[in-house]
Design a protein around this motif. Structure first.
Motif, PDB file in Angstrom:
ATOM      1  N   ASN A  42      14.588  -8.244  -1.043  1.00 23.58           N
ATOM      2  CA  ASN A  42      13.581  -6.869  -0.876  1.00 23.58           C
ATOM      3  C   ASN A  42      12.906  -7.374   0.683  1.00 23.58           C
ATOM      4  OD1 ASN A  42      13.761  -5.188  -3.291  1.00 23.58           O
ATOM      5  ND2 ASN A  42      13.415  -7.058  -4.134  1.00 23.58           N
ATOM      6  N   ALA A  43      13.407  -8.464   1.390  1.00 23.32           N
ATOM      7  CA  ALA A  43      12.507  -8.673   2.457  1.00 23.32           C
ATOM      8  C   ALA A  43      12.735  -7.770   3.386  1.00 23.32           C
ATOM      9  CB  ALA A  43      12.869  -9.943   2.985  1.00 23.32           C
ATOM     10  N   LYS A  44      13.684  -6.692   3.380  1.00 27.75           N
ATOM     11  CA  LYS A  44      13.917  -5.856   4.586  1.00 27.75           C
ATOM     12  C   LYS A  44      12.451  -4.815   4.602  1.00 27.75           C
ATOM     13  CE  LYS A  44      15.857  -2.409   1.096  1.00 27.75           C
ATOM     14  NZ  LYS A  44      15.793  -3.027  -0.053  1.00 27.75           N
ATOM     15  N   ALA A  45      11.914  -4.432   3.713  1.00 29.36           N
ATOM     16  CA  ALA A  45      10.662  -3.695   3.776  1.00 29.36           C
ATOM     17  C   ALA A  45       9.610  -4.306   4.249  1.00 29.36           C
ATOM     18  CB  ALA A  45      10.387  -2.831   2.464  1.00 29.36           C
ATOM     19  N   ALA A  58       7.041 -11.654  -5.641  1.00 29.18           N
ATOM     20  CA  ALA A  58       7.873 -10.838  -6.660  1.00 29.18           C
ATOM     21  C   ALA A  58       6.783  -9.529  -6.801  1.00 29.18           C
ATOM     22  CB  ALA A  58       7.895 -11.459  -8.015  1.00 29.18           C
ATOM     23  N   ASP A  59       5.595  -9.753  -6.930  1.00 33.01           N
ATOM     24  CA  ASP A  59       4.741  -8.536  -6.826  1.00 33.01           C
ATOM     25  C   ASP A  59       4.633  -7.532  -5.666  1.00 33.01           C
ATOM     26  OD1 ASP A  59       3.656  -9.213  -9.394  1.00 33.01           O
ATOM     27  OD2 ASP A  59       1.942 -10.198  -8.455  1.00 33.01           O
ATOM     28  N   ILE A  60       4.825  -8.274  -4.598  1.00 33.07           N
ATOM     29  CA  ILE A  60       5.083  -7.412  -3.139  1.00 33.07           C
ATOM     30  C   ILE A  60       6.339  -6.655  -3.165  1.00 33.07           C
ATOM     31  CG2 ILE A  60       5.047  -7.844  -0.765  1.00 33.07           C
ATOM     32  CD1 ILE A  60       3.492 -10.167  -0.829  1.00 33.07           C
ATOM     33  N   ALA A  61       7.292  -7.402  -3.838  1.00 35.31           N
ATOM     34  CA  ALA A  61       8.550  -6.707  -3.533  1.00 35.31           C
ATOM     35  C   ALA A  61       8.541  -5.382  -4.497  1.00 35.31           C
ATOM     36  CB  ALA A  61       9.663  -7.756  -4.397  1.00 35.31           C
ATOM     37  N   GLU A  62       7.845  -5.288  -5.629  1.00 36.61           N
ATOM     38  CA  GLU A  62       7.816  -4.189  -6.368  1.00 36.61           C
ATOM     39  C   GLU A  62       7.184  -2.891  -5.621  1.00 36.61           C
ATOM     40  OE1 GLU A  62       9.002  -3.624  -9.522  1.00 36.61           O
ATOM     41  OE2 GLU A  62      10.028  -5.555  -9.293  1.00 36.61           O
ATOM     42  N   LEU A  63       6.275  -3.079  -4.703  1.00 33.47           N
ATOM     43  CA  LEU A  63       5.449  -2.010  -3.978  1.00 33.47           C
ATOM     44  C   LEU A  63       6.463  -1.156  -3.165  1.00 33.47           C
ATOM     45  CD1 LEU A  63       2.406  -4.292  -2.690  1.00 33.47           C
ATOM     46  CD2 LEU A  63       2.526  -2.550  -4.803  1.00 33.47           C
ATOM     47  N   GLU A  64       6.200   0.118  -3.063  1.00 36.94           N
ATOM     48  CA  GLU A  64       7.261   0.885  -2.840  1.00 36.94           C
ATOM     49  C   GLU A  64       7.478   0.968  -1.181  1.00 36.94           C
ATOM     50  OE1 GLU A  64       9.395   2.820  -4.064  1.00 36.94           O
ATOM     51  OE2 GLU A  64       8.923   1.802  -6.264  1.00 36.94           O
ATOM     52  N   SER A  65       6.090   1.074  -0.493  1.00 37.37           N
ATOM     53  CA  SER A  65       6.185   1.274   0.923  1.00 37.37           C
ATOM     54  C   SER A  65       5.672  -0.045   1.837  1.00 37.37           C
ATOM     55  CB  SER A  65       5.255   2.428   1.128  1.00 37.37           C
ATOM     56  OG  SER A  65       3.995   2.116   1.121  1.00 37.37           O
ATOM     57  N   GLU A  90       1.923  -0.204   1.761  1.00 38.26           N
ATOM     58  CA  GLU A  90       1.446  -0.726   0.747  1.00 38.26           C
ATOM     59  C   GLU A  90       1.602  -2.154   0.429  1.00 38.26           C
ATOM     60  OE1 GLU A  90       1.892   1.956  -3.171  1.00 38.26           O
ATOM     61  OE2 GLU A  90       3.877   1.472  -2.188  1.00 38.26           O
ATOM     62  N   ARG A  91       2.597  -2.766   1.119  1.00 36.58           N
ATOM     63  CA  ARG A  91       2.867  -4.009   1.253  1.00 36.58           C
ATOM     64  C   ARG A  91       1.859  -4.587   2.237  1.00 36.58           C
ATOM     65  NH1 ARG A  91       8.258  -2.662  -0.368  1.00 36.58           N
ATOM     66  NH2 ARG A  91       9.258  -4.147  -1.478  1.00 36.58           N
ATOM     67  N   LYS A  92       1.724  -4.115   3.114  1.00 36.10           N
ATOM     68  CA  LYS A  92       0.632  -4.557   4.327  1.00 36.10           C
ATOM     69  C   LYS A  92      -0.761  -4.917   3.700  1.00 36.10           C
ATOM     70  CE  LYS A  92      -0.271  -3.847   9.185  1.00 36.10           C
ATOM     71  NZ  LYS A  92      -0.032  -3.202  10.375  1.00 36.10           N
ATOM     72  N   GLU A  93      -1.157  -3.656   3.006  1.00 26.59           N
ATOM     73  CA  GLU A  93      -2.606  -3.701   2.540  1.00 26.59           C
ATOM     74  C   GLU A  93      -2.798  -4.753   1.462  1.00 26.59           C
ATOM     75  OE1 GLU A  93      -5.393  -0.495  -0.171  1.00 26.59           O
ATOM     76  OE2 GLU A  93      -3.591   0.208   0.647  1.00 26.59           O
ATOM     77  N   PHE A  94      -1.639  -4.890   0.381  1.00 25.08           N
ATOM     78  CA  PHE A  94      -1.813  -6.130  -0.376  1.00 25.08           C
ATOM     79  C   PHE A  94      -1.756  -7.363   0.221  1.00 25.08           C
ATOM     80  CE2 PHE A  94       0.154  -9.106  -3.311  1.00 25.08           C
ATOM     81  CZ  PHE A  94      -0.135  -9.058  -4.458  1.00 25.08           C
ATOM     82  N   LEU A  95      -0.985  -7.768   1.362  1.00 20.33           N
ATOM     83  CA  LEU A  95      -0.995  -9.079   1.802  1.00 20.33           C
ATOM     84  C   LEU A  95      -2.468  -8.965   2.734  1.00 20.33           C
ATOM     85  CD1 LEU A  95       2.161  -8.770   3.870  1.00 20.33           C
ATOM     86  CD2 LEU A  95       1.669 -10.380   2.120  1.00 20.33           C
ATOM     87  N   GLN A  96      -3.077  -7.895   3.224  1.00 19.09           N
ATOM     88  CA  GLN A  96      -4.374  -8.154   3.549  1.00 19.09           C
ATOM     89  C   GLN A  96      -5.576  -8.455   2.773  1.00 19.09           C
ATOM     90  OE1 GLN A  96      -4.860  -4.354   5.816  1.00 19.09           O
ATOM     91  NE2 GLN A  96      -4.099  -4.836   7.585  1.00 19.09           N
ATOM     92  N   ASP A  97      -5.531  -7.925   1.439  1.00 19.25           N
ATOM     93  CA  ASP A  97      -6.537  -8.033   0.367  1.00 19.25           C
ATOM     94  C   ASP A  97      -6.193  -9.650   0.108  1.00 19.25           C
ATOM     95  OD1 ASP A  97      -6.938  -5.529   0.382  1.00 19.25           O
ATOM     96  OD2 ASP A  97      -5.857  -4.811  -1.283  1.00 19.25           O
ATOM     97  N   MET A  98      -4.937 -10.483   0.046  1.00 15.74           N
ATOM     98  CA  MET A  98      -4.736 -11.526  -0.462  1.00 15.74           C
ATOM     99  C   MET A  98      -5.052 -12.353   0.748  1.00 15.74           C
ATOM    100  SD  MET A  98      -3.402 -11.650  -3.211  1.00 15.74           S
ATOM    101  CE  MET A  98      -2.900 -13.426  -3.418  1.00 15.74           C
ATOM    102  N   GLY A  99      -5.420 -12.190   2.111  1.00 17.25           N
ATOM    103  CA  GLY A  99      -5.860 -12.934   3.046  1.00 17.25           C
ATOM    104  C   GLY A  99      -4.692 -13.426   3.713  1.00 17.25           C
ATOM    105  N   LEU A 100      -3.492 -12.772   3.858  1.00 19.61           N
ATOM    106  CA  LEU A 100      -2.359 -13.403   4.422  1.00 19.61           C
ATOM    107  C   LEU A 100      -1.883 -12.308   5.548  1.00 19.61           C
ATOM    108  CD1 LEU A 100      -0.220 -13.789   1.238  1.00 19.61           C
ATOM    109  CD2 LEU A 100      -1.240 -15.691   2.612  1.00 19.61           C
TER     110      LEU A 100
END
Length: 365
Positions: free
Chosen positions: A24-27, A243-250, A253-263
């Motif tokens: 799922n790394a494409k997204a 795996a959680d990141i891979a479940e996110l649709e857009s 969303e992935r970018k926001e998740f990473l920022q929240d994690m400090g990544l």
């Protein structure tokens, strides 16, 4: 180019979870494709922001990234070198790869059973090291037996081979992998011919819990200490988080998740880039209205070799290469502007391609 990295590790360390996340790394970089050749082989696109920048400037009909193959190899158990478990298949699969990604469990979780009953990344690493070293020792001893007689009669090539084989054997006997043996350029052909498992370049991936994904933990530090003499990169990744990141649709969303994690970027993106470096690869680009495309070459390849990646006729009939530097193109915004500034260079057969070069080839067939 058909180059493969094999993901190895003990059972239940997170290998397959990471492999599935890679699908799922494409997204996480752009909307690029992923495909599975077999159930355990994936063609993974290499994230490269430069490709998106070039596409934004050129506005092509299509954008094509470069790729590498990742192989999810069955979990190893003690005794694999003697055929225990899936040992023979495991070792054969590693032999077919060009580099190794060794996933090591660096998290505590009573709900995830460890094959040896406790979490100890250094011990786990050594289990796999020993099995691979034993198999390599078997290979080298067989070769020594073969060349011994010829060497004793004064055959120079046999003597050269015997000297190298004996050095490798002595190293393996001390519990050190063959990649630690310093080999002169003149003997690299002999080393390659052996196809040793422990001579392959290696990347260690520490699979950690959510709380350790930014700064690591005690398990990670112990592994870093254990491998410091191997000249190997160590990555810290949380497979469960991936795996959680891979479940996110857009992408957003992935970018926001990473920022929240400090990544700054997803672990799988870091892993793919590290695998690319591990294979000693680099990228050059072709850019036109039809397509902007990334091409994979080995570090040190010349212009004709780079042209041959597109088509063998390009290499055979190579005349010259027109080269623009990525920084020049992105600063000046167009090929015409680069030409007018005198920054477009015409290079011949001896030119060594640099990472990020934008190239156009002239050839005659």
């Amino acid at each position: 180019m058909g180059l493969k990295c094999g993901i190895v590790g003990l059972p239940n360390v997170g290998k397959s979870t990471l492999f599935n996340c890679l699908s799922n790394a494409k997204a996480q970089s752009a909307n690029f494709p992923f495909c599975t050749i077999e159930p355990n082989i994936g063609v993974i696109t290499v994230p490269d922001e430069r490709l998106n920048v070039l596409a934004g400037l050129v506005n092509p009909e299509r954008v094509l990234p470069t790729t590498i193959e990742i192989v999810d190899i069955a979990g190893l158990v003690k005794g694999a070198s003697k055929g225990e478990g899936l040992g023979n298949k495991f070792l054969a699969n590693i032999r077919e790869t060009d580099a190794i990604i060794h996933v090591v469990r660096c998290f505590d979780d009573g709900n995830v059973v460890h094959v040896d009953g406790s979490v100890n990344p250094v011990r786990d690493k050594e289990v796999i090291d020993i099995e691979l070293q034993l198999k390599d020792l078997e290979t080298v001893e067989t070769r020594i037996t073969k060349v011994n007689r010829a060497a004793s009669t004064g055959d120079k090539e046999a003597k050269r081979a015997l000297t190298l084989y004996q050095r490798i054997k002595d190293t393996l006997m001390t519990g050190v992998s063959a990649r630690a043996v310093e080999v002169e350029d003149a003997d690299l052909d002999l080393l390659d011919d052996l196809q040793l498992l422990t001579a392959k370049p290696i990347l260690y991936v520490c699979n950690v819990d959510e709380g350790s994904v930014v700064n690591g933990n005690e398990h990670v530090e112990k592994l870093r200490e254990a491998v410091k003499g191997e000249n190997a990169e160590v990555l810290v990744i949380g497979a469960a988080i991936e795996a959680d990141i891979a479940e996110l649709e857009s992408y957003d969303e992935r970018k926001e998740f990473l920022q929240d994690m400090g990544l700054e970027e997803a672990g799988v993106a870091k892993l793919i880039k590290a695998a690319y470096r591990l294979l000693q690869l680099q990228t050059y680009f072709t850019a036109g209205v039809k397509e902007v495309r990334a091409w994979t070459i080995h570090k040190g390849d010349t212009a004709p070799q780079a042209a041959g990646v597109i088509h063998s006729d390009f290499e055979k009939g190579f005349i010259r290469a027109e080269v623009m530097k990525y920084a020049d193109f992105t600063t000046m915004k167009s090929e015409q502007a680069v030409k007018e500034a005198g920054k477009l260079h015409v290079e011949g057969k001896e030119y060594v391609v640099a990472d990020g070069d934008i190239m156009h080839f002239r050839f005659n067939v």
